[in-house]
Design an enzyme around this catalytic site. Structure first.
Site, PDB file in Angstrom:
ATOM      1  N   LYS A  69       0.917  -1.231  -0.018  1.00 25.30           N
ATOM      2  CA  LYS A  69      -0.045  -0.060   0.236  1.00 25.30           C
ATOM      3  C   LYS A  69       1.039   1.312  -0.231  1.00 25.30           C
ATOM      4  CE  LYS A  69      -4.117  -2.065   0.469  1.00 25.30           C
ATOM      5  NZ  LYS A  69      -4.379  -3.479   0.371  1.00 25.30           N
TER       6      LYS A  69
HETATM    7  C1  LIG Z   1      -5.340  -4.291   0.994  1.00 30.28           C
HETATM    8  C2  LIG Z   1      -6.902  -4.447   1.002  1.00 30.28           C
HETATM    9  C3  LIG Z   1      -7.844  -4.689   1.859  1.00 30.28           C
HETATM   10  C4  LIG Z   1      -7.272  -5.498   3.141  1.00 30.28           C
HETATM   11  O1  LIG Z   1      -6.115  -5.084   3.667  1.00 30.28           O
HETATM   12  P1  LIG Z   1      -5.155  -6.052   4.707  1.00 30.28           P
HETATM   13  O2  LIG Z   1      -4.681  -5.166   5.557  1.00 30.28           O
HETATM   14  O3  LIG Z   1      -4.507  -6.941   3.602  1.00 30.28           O
HETATM   15  O4  LIG Z   1      -6.130  -7.064   5.386  1.00 30.28           O
HETATM   16  C5  LIG Z   1      -9.103  -4.535   1.786  1.00 30.28           C
HETATM   17  N1  LIG Z   1      -9.582  -4.021   0.740  1.00 30.28           N
HETATM   18  C6  LIG Z   1      -8.972  -3.686  -0.316  1.00 30.28           C
HETATM   19  C7  LIG Z   1      -9.949  -3.113  -1.618  1.00 30.28           C
HETATM   20  C8  LIG Z   1      -7.545  -3.867  -0.328  1.00 30.28           C
HETATM   21  O5  LIG Z   1      -6.712  -3.292  -1.293  1.00 30.28           O
END
Ligand SMILES: *Cc1c(COP(=O)(O)O)cnc(C)c1O
Length: 365
Positions: free
Chosen positions: A180
């Site tokens: 991210k």
């Molecule tokens: C990354 C992501 C999540 C989940 O996040 P995690 O921290 O990996 O559990 C949820 N929704 C979207 C659209 C994402 O890209």
């Protein structure tokens, strides 16, 4: 190897984690509170509740809103699977609605058609950091009197006008996995203006304890979804850099836009009047191109790419919900033709050149 993604970590993060480790306070300490306060301030909500992942945050929102058996939650099939799984965790049904072919986000007109008596919430996802049409979605939600939870996991810092995403719904969720825009390793954040949702989420992430501090008293059945102090310390440092992180990613996206503008048949990410927070750089290949071959041949040249994202309703795990190919044609068309290119903070112009030349070469074959 040019990787698909890479976290941007500096000495400040390393130092901050070391300090926490030396302090001996590894959970529920001052770093979590500092991170929550700074994050709430950044997004513009009254509360921010740190959790162990974005998925955990989404799950707690569903639980806090009372989503359960017999309920439906309207959401997008073009997302990372966690945004639908959180609905399934609570025994409710994810009702998928097709997307807009340009922004790849939920199409409000189709949401309008899908909302009904059983709808318990709307769960839009700001996919790839591009804001959903929140004014239109909020209007539908108001008329049907259902709450909106924004999945802003890919959209930290994105704005509609001067308002950040994550401030429109009753609650929103951000995520800090290493790919991210900002990371804590694992981690997530629930943002809300609603005192009750915040209090419930704080309790639910911490084994159902209340805020009175009795460690062995549990008001409700909760979870262990806490964010530890080392992760929170990384989050504090990453948030201090957030303007740089987002601007630098915008710079890399600009390089790609320039270098790929004249590749025939290639569809580049939409540019809208909203401020996109650049999470990934995803192009759509011409329909006659074999994507698997492109990925393989780029991999042979040490360039990592991925078909991103597959349609959730066609995942094996979702078979029992009765969804079939053809039900969401835009999503399926998009999902079968997208290609995520290497994209990360600090990516150099030369690296972008290497990727673009290789992609041109592979497409010309
Ligand atoms: C990354 C992501 C999540 C989940 O996040 P995690 O921290 O990996 O559990 C949820 N929704 C979207 C659209 C994402 O890209």
């Amino acid at each position: 190897m040019i990787p698909l993604a890479r976290p941007y970590i500096g000495e400040e993060e390393v130092e901050a984690v070391s300090e926490v480790l030396r302090s001996g306070r590894l959970s529920l300490g001052p770093k979590l509170q500092e991170f929550e306060e700074a994050f709430a301030d950044y997004v513009g909500t009254r509360h921010a509740v740190g959790v162990s992942s974005g998925t955990a945050g989404l799950h707690l929102c569903m639980r806090a809103l009372g989503v359960g058996e017999g309920d439906e939650v309207v959401t997008t099939p073009f997302s990372f699977i966690a945004s639908a799984n959180c609905i399934v965790y609570e025994g409710a049904r994810p009702v998928f609605v097709d997307i807009d072919e340009e922004t790849l986000n939920l199409d409000p007109d189709r949401v309008e058609e899908a909302v009904g008596e059983r709808t318990r919430a709307l769960l839009p996802v700001h996919i790839f950091g591009e804001p959903c049409d929140m004014p239109a979605l909020m209007d539908i939600a108001r008329r049907w009197e259902v709450p909106v939870v924004e999945d802003a996991a890919e959209a930290v810092g994105a704005t509609i006008g001067d308002r950040k995403v994550g401030t429109f719904g009753i609650a929103s969720v951000f995520a800090f996995y290493p790919n991210k825009q900002m990371t804590t390793g694992e981690g997530g954040m629930i943002c809300t203006d609603d005192d009750r949702v915040a209090e419930l989420c704080r309790s639910l992430r911490n084994q159902g304890r209340d805020d009175k501090g009795d460690w062995l008293r549990h008001e409700r059945v909760g979870f262990n979804y806490r964010l530890d102090e080392m992760s929170a310390a990384v989050g504090v440092e990453q948030l201090k850099r957030i303007d740089f992180l987002l601007e630098d990613r915008e710079r890399v996206a600009g390089f790609y836009d320039e270098r790929l503008a004249d590749v025939e048949g290639l569809v580049l990410p939409a540019r809208t009047s909203h401020y996109r927070s650049w999470f990934v750089y995803v192009v759509r290949l011409p329909s006659d191109v074999d994507r698997a071959r492109v990925i393989r041949e780029l991999d042979d040249r040490d360039i990592q790419t991925k078909g991103y994202l597959p349609a959730i309703h066609l995942q094996p795990a979702y078979r029992s919900f009765g969804y079939e190919p053809g039900m969401f044609p835009v999503c399926e068309r998009v999902a079968s033709s997208t290609l995520a290119l290497p994209f990360y903070t600090g990516m150099t112009a030369e690296e972008v050149d290497t990727v673009c030349e290789a992609l041109r070469g592979v497409l010309e074959d």
